[in-house]
Design a protein around this motif. Structure first.
Motif, mmCIF file in Angstrom:
data_model
loop_
_atom_site.group_PDB
_atom_site.id
_atom_site.type_symbol
_atom_site.label_atom_id
_atom_site.label_comp_id
_atom_site.label_asym_id
_atom_site.label_seq_id
_atom_site.Cartn_x
_atom_site.Cartn_y
_atom_site.Cartn_z
ATOM 1 N N UNK A 1 -1.865 11.837 1.749
ATOM 2 C CA UNK A 1 -2.624 10.869 2.543
ATOM 3 C C UNK A 1 -1.677 10.015 3.381
ATOM 4 N N UNK A 2 -0.604 9.536 2.759
ATOM 5 C CA UNK A 2 0.340 8.690 3.481
ATOM 6 C C UNK A 2 1.082 9.463 4.576
ATOM 7 N N UNK B 1 0.839 -1.195 0.000
ATOM 8 C CA UNK B 1 0.000 0.000 0.000
ATOM 9 C C UNK B 1 0.880 1.253 0.000
ATOM 10 N N UNK B 2 1.902 1.262 0.837
ATOM 11 C CA UNK B 2 2.730 2.450 1.035
ATOM 12 C C UNK B 2 3.615 2.781 -0.162
ATOM 13 N N UNK B 3 3.996 1.781 -0.935
ATOM 14 C CA UNK B 3 4.968 1.993 -2.006
ATOM 15 C C UNK B 3 4.367 2.588 -3.279
ATOM 16 N N UNK B 4 3.055 2.752 -3.329
ATOM 17 C CA UNK B 4 2.409 3.061 -4.599
ATOM 18 C C UNK B 4 2.867 4.358 -5.273
ATOM 19 N N UNK C 1 5.367 -4.277 -8.046
ATOM 20 C CA UNK C 1 3.910 -4.229 -8.188
ATOM 21 C C UNK C 1 3.281 -5.614 -8.220
ATOM 22 N N UNK C 2 4.105 -6.650 -8.320
ATOM 23 C CA UNK C 2 3.583 -8.018 -8.276
ATOM 24 C C UNK C 2 3.340 -8.375 -6.810
ATOM 25 N N UNK C 3 2.217 -7.863 -6.283
ATOM 26 C CA UNK C 3 1.910 -7.965 -4.856
ATOM 27 C C UNK C 3 2.075 -9.390 -4.336
ATOM 28 N N UNK C 4 2.718 -9.494 -3.188
ATOM 29 C CA UNK C 4 2.833 -10.784 -2.513
ATOM 30 C C UNK C 4 1.700 -10.995 -1.514
ATOM 31 N N UNK D 1 -3.208 -4.398 -4.384
ATOM 32 C CA UNK D 1 -3.171 -2.976 -4.036
ATOM 33 C C UNK D 1 -2.330 -2.223 -5.067
ATOM 34 N N UNK D 2 -0.991 -2.330 -4.968
ATOM 35 C CA UNK D 2 -0.152 -1.625 -5.936
ATOM 36 C C UNK D 2 -0.299 -2.203 -7.342
#
Length: 378
Positions: A214-215, A26-29, A175-178, A183-184
């Motif tokens: 927002x973050x 979420x945070x890395x987007x 972006x390949x969410x684990x 999310x990203x």
């Protein structure tokens, strides 16, 4: 990585909560969006050259497709792209889920209509995504494929190798969410499509700044809102924001392992029946449009709900003063970031580890249990 803080928690705290990947992704987007924009800029000439003869087809049909969260990308972008792309009167853009294509291919695929199938997939391995591509090739006489994926080793990505009717848009590796929930991967695939078909640098910079705000400033406030003991959570948005509301509702449902029922609608559509679910334990998130005309209907519903005084809490991710001038398709990025954070904290409130909210396996990160049947026409 172990000294990083994500969404207010240390790595060790997140490990204990089974929440490391979700919080990080979420945070890395905003950072990934910048990386992606730079990558697309470097490929612009090559991508434009591939698309040019396809977009010149006078009755071209562009179908944006995916399953679940991936399907909502097309739903969020279709109205915006239909408005902003230079289409001829005979060309059209549609959002059709792979689950619909798979179950009723002859209702959604037209043999005589040249078609560009834009396929979204985090892993690129879901059975419906692979089948939709095969069905399109089987049923459509002239068909091209733009694969937008986060996994270069997935089946969709591999199908692009050595075939000039396929083109791969690969997202940044991170972006390949684990995590279980997308999310990203969702926002990166959505951004890549906007930047490819209707780029707008000024809009990109504004939406990225709002997301960073927002973050930096709202995480604690969202966490506090998530502690409200609601029985139902409703997300409302109009136009492109309806799909963002739909994705927000799915995120809460997934991350809480179904413990918190969540719903979505448009502000105008909400009065036509769905409003009956409201009680004093209902929490409602309004995703207000920045369009001056559309926002009048958002405001009317907000005033009505405040006057009724029946909801537990009614709020919005950002004030109108901050979103003015931003088109709703771009506004969807900071909005869904806000809703992802809310879903994360709702999961923790319900004692669910968001990285794997369903450890018993009834629901999986890549869908399983789908039997594919051959399709034959009479």
């Amino acid at each position: 990585m172990t000294d990083q803080v994500y969404l207010g928690f240390t790595y060790t705290e997140l490990e204990q909560k089974n929440a490391v990947w979700t919080a990080r992704e979420i945070s890395q987007q905003p950072r990934l969006w910048q990386m992606l924009s730079e990558t697309l800029a470097a490929r612009k000439n090559q991508l434009d050259s591939w698309l040019a003869p396809i977009l010149a087809e006078p009755v071209l049909r562009i179908i944006m497709t995916g399953a679940g969260t991936s399907a909502y990308i097309g739903e969020a972008l279709q109205p915006h792209l239909q408005k902003h792309m230079s289409l001829t009167p005979g060309q059209r853009i549609e959002a059709v889920s792979t689950t619909d294509i798979l179950s009723n291919p002859d209702m959604y695929l037209q043999s005589a209509v040249p078609t560009l199938l834009v396929s979204y997939g985090r892993s690129g391995n879901s059975p419906e995504s692979k089948a939709a591509v095969q069905l399109a090739n089987q049923l459509v006489d002239k068909c091209w494929h733009l694969v937008v994926s986060c996994n270069g080793e997935g089946a969709l990505a591999k199908a692009c190798e050595g075939n000039d009717r396929y083109q791969l848009l690969l997202m940044p590796e991170q972006a390949h969410d684990q995590s279980f929930a997308m999310t990203s991967s969702f926002t990166c695939m959505m951004l890549s499509t906007l930047q490819l078909f209707a780029p707008n640098e000024a809009q990109f910079e504004r939406m990225q700044a709002l997301a960073l705000g927002i973050l930096a400033e709202q995480v604690d406030g969202i966490a506090n809102l998530a502690t409200l003991a609601c029985e139902r959570l409703v997300f409302l948005g109009a136009g492109p924001l309806k799909a963002i509301a739909r994705e927000a509702a799915l995120k809460v449902l997934e991350l809480t392992a179904g413990q918190l029922p969540s719903f979505y609608e448009t502000p105008l559509g909400f009065r036509h029946g769905p409003k009956s679910l409201i009680n004093t334990a209902t929490q409602l998130v309004l995703l207000p449009s920045a369009d001056p005309y559309t926002s009048r209907y958002d405001s009317d519903l907000r005033l009505e709900l405040e006057r009724d005084g029946q909801v537990l809490h009614l709020g919005a991710p950002l004030p109108l003063s901050q979103i003015q001038g931003l088109e709703d398709a771009w506004l969807g990025f900071p909005y869904i970031l806000y809703c992802q954070i809310m879903g994360f904290f709702k999961a923790l409130q319900h004692g669910v580890g968001p990285d794997n909210p369903c450890p018993t396996g009834e629901v999986n990160r890549v869908v399983q249990g789908v039997t594919l049947y051959p399709f034959t026409q009479d």
